[in-house]
Design an enzyme around this catalytic site. Sequence first.
Site, PDB file in Angstrom:
ATOM      1  N   ARG A  66       5.277  10.917  -5.180  1.00 18.79           N
ATOM      2  CA  ARG A  66       5.636   9.897  -6.177  1.00 18.79           C
ATOM      3  C   ARG A  66       4.426   9.683  -7.076  1.00 18.79           C
ATOM      4  O   ARG A  66       3.445   9.083  -6.652  1.00 18.79           O
ATOM      5  CB  ARG A  66       6.010   8.614  -5.424  1.00 18.79           C
ATOM      6  N   HIS A 120       5.647   2.514  -7.024  1.00 20.26           N
ATOM      7  CA  HIS A 120       7.011   2.465  -6.468  1.00 20.26           C
ATOM      8  C   HIS A 120       8.014   2.045  -7.547  1.00 20.26           C
ATOM      9  O   HIS A 120       9.042   2.680  -7.751  1.00 20.26           O
ATOM     10  CB  HIS A 120       7.028   1.479  -5.294  1.00 20.26           C
ATOM     11  N   TYR A 167      -3.270   0.821  -2.638  1.00 18.71           N
ATOM     12  CA  TYR A 167      -3.088   1.530  -1.357  1.00 18.71           C
ATOM     13  C   TYR A 167      -3.267   3.046  -1.427  1.00 18.71           C
ATOM     14  O   TYR A 167      -3.055   3.719  -0.428  1.00 18.71           O
ATOM     15  CB  TYR A 167      -1.715   1.190  -0.755  1.00 18.71           C
TER      16      TYR A 167
END
Length: 372
Positions: free
Chosen positions: A257, A261, A270
């Site tokens: 990805r 998100h 993160y």
Amino acid sequence: MQHTDMLPRDTAVRLIDEHGTAVPDERYALPDTASLLAAYRGLVEGRRINDQAGALVRQGRLAVYPSSHGQEACQVGAAMVLGDTDWLFPTYRDSVAVIARGVDPADAMVLLKGDWHSGYDVRAHRVAPQATPLATQLLHAVGFAQAAKHRGEDTVVLALCGDGATSEGDFHEAMNFAAVFHVPVVFFVQNNEFAISVPLSRQTAAPSLAHKAIGYGMPGQRVDGNDVAAVLAVLGEAVSRARAGGGPSLVEAHTYRMQAHTNADDDTRYREREEVQAWIDRDPLLRLRAHLTSTGALDADAEEGFAAGAEEIATAMRAALNTDADLDPEDLFRFVTATRSPQLEEQWHLLRDEIERSRLADAGTARDGDHR
Ligand SMILES: Cc1ncc(C[n+]2csc(CCOP(=O)(O)OP(=O)(O)O)c2C)c(N)n1
């Protein structure tokens, strides 16, 4: 089938490497040039749709957009392997697959704009509504495929999910039912390494997600999810097997990805930038372009034509989303149940009163402005 034949390979199947060079494979053949050109067009359009949707979020025209930037090979491959009578069961991240299957981009955006549960005719396109509750679509897909089998229909169902969704109980139930009842369904897991901020290492201790298949009694395979040629070959084989009565299977695509998100997420909290950067070299679009250019199948004219087509799609998306839909707020409560429960009725009255209060407040502000 021998149980060892159900095991996936130790490394993902790859037919075109990061430099665009074809890699011979003993089992999977490189798709023909026409298919690769069609796939390339799909990748160019998919990338443009992802970018355009991101811009529309920033302009407040879309409420949310879970981008598949970097995952376009999976999206386009999923749509391309299906025949007219097959069905796709997508998630919130699969808008590009939905559009590649023929849904109008503006209709595909209705859910993400927040106007309605789904903006397209699911039967006309044979695409189920995009599911937001994780893995629920897998159960729907399996039930749907089982029904089609009972009716003697020539239908294969392709069910999409992410790596995080494989930890859901629904994933287990869908896989188990599909294998026990030999249902014509293919589970396609796009392992993009993250479930929001949770990395794959916290999701499973299995050697790979594709290894889960043998535990249910179905074949699993791993594919380089940034190599559309490999996705077409591996998924194509799985769909053909299901169509021929060979039962379900699981394909895990290794991809990444590239963006957060959704627009509501900050991925710098993160993951390291270097990690994201490393995946740029594995970009599905650049890889196929390098391959098709080196074989002479793609020239500047064709490239320009694809870019122009993608631009037309983006322009139509902007035009559609810059138009305000005439929505009736009470629609939120219609079609939920045949007769509205007292709780729903109460919620509707609360909403109706709130809308009325804000309308009166707006009118008051406008009047005050007139007096100034
Ligand atoms: C049943 C359920 N639990 C939690 C959520 C909240 N949620 C939305 S997306 C997401 C992560 C999903 O990750 P993955 O399945 O890997 O798919 P990706 O978003 O990476 O495509 C979570 C936990 C949800 N939508 N549904």
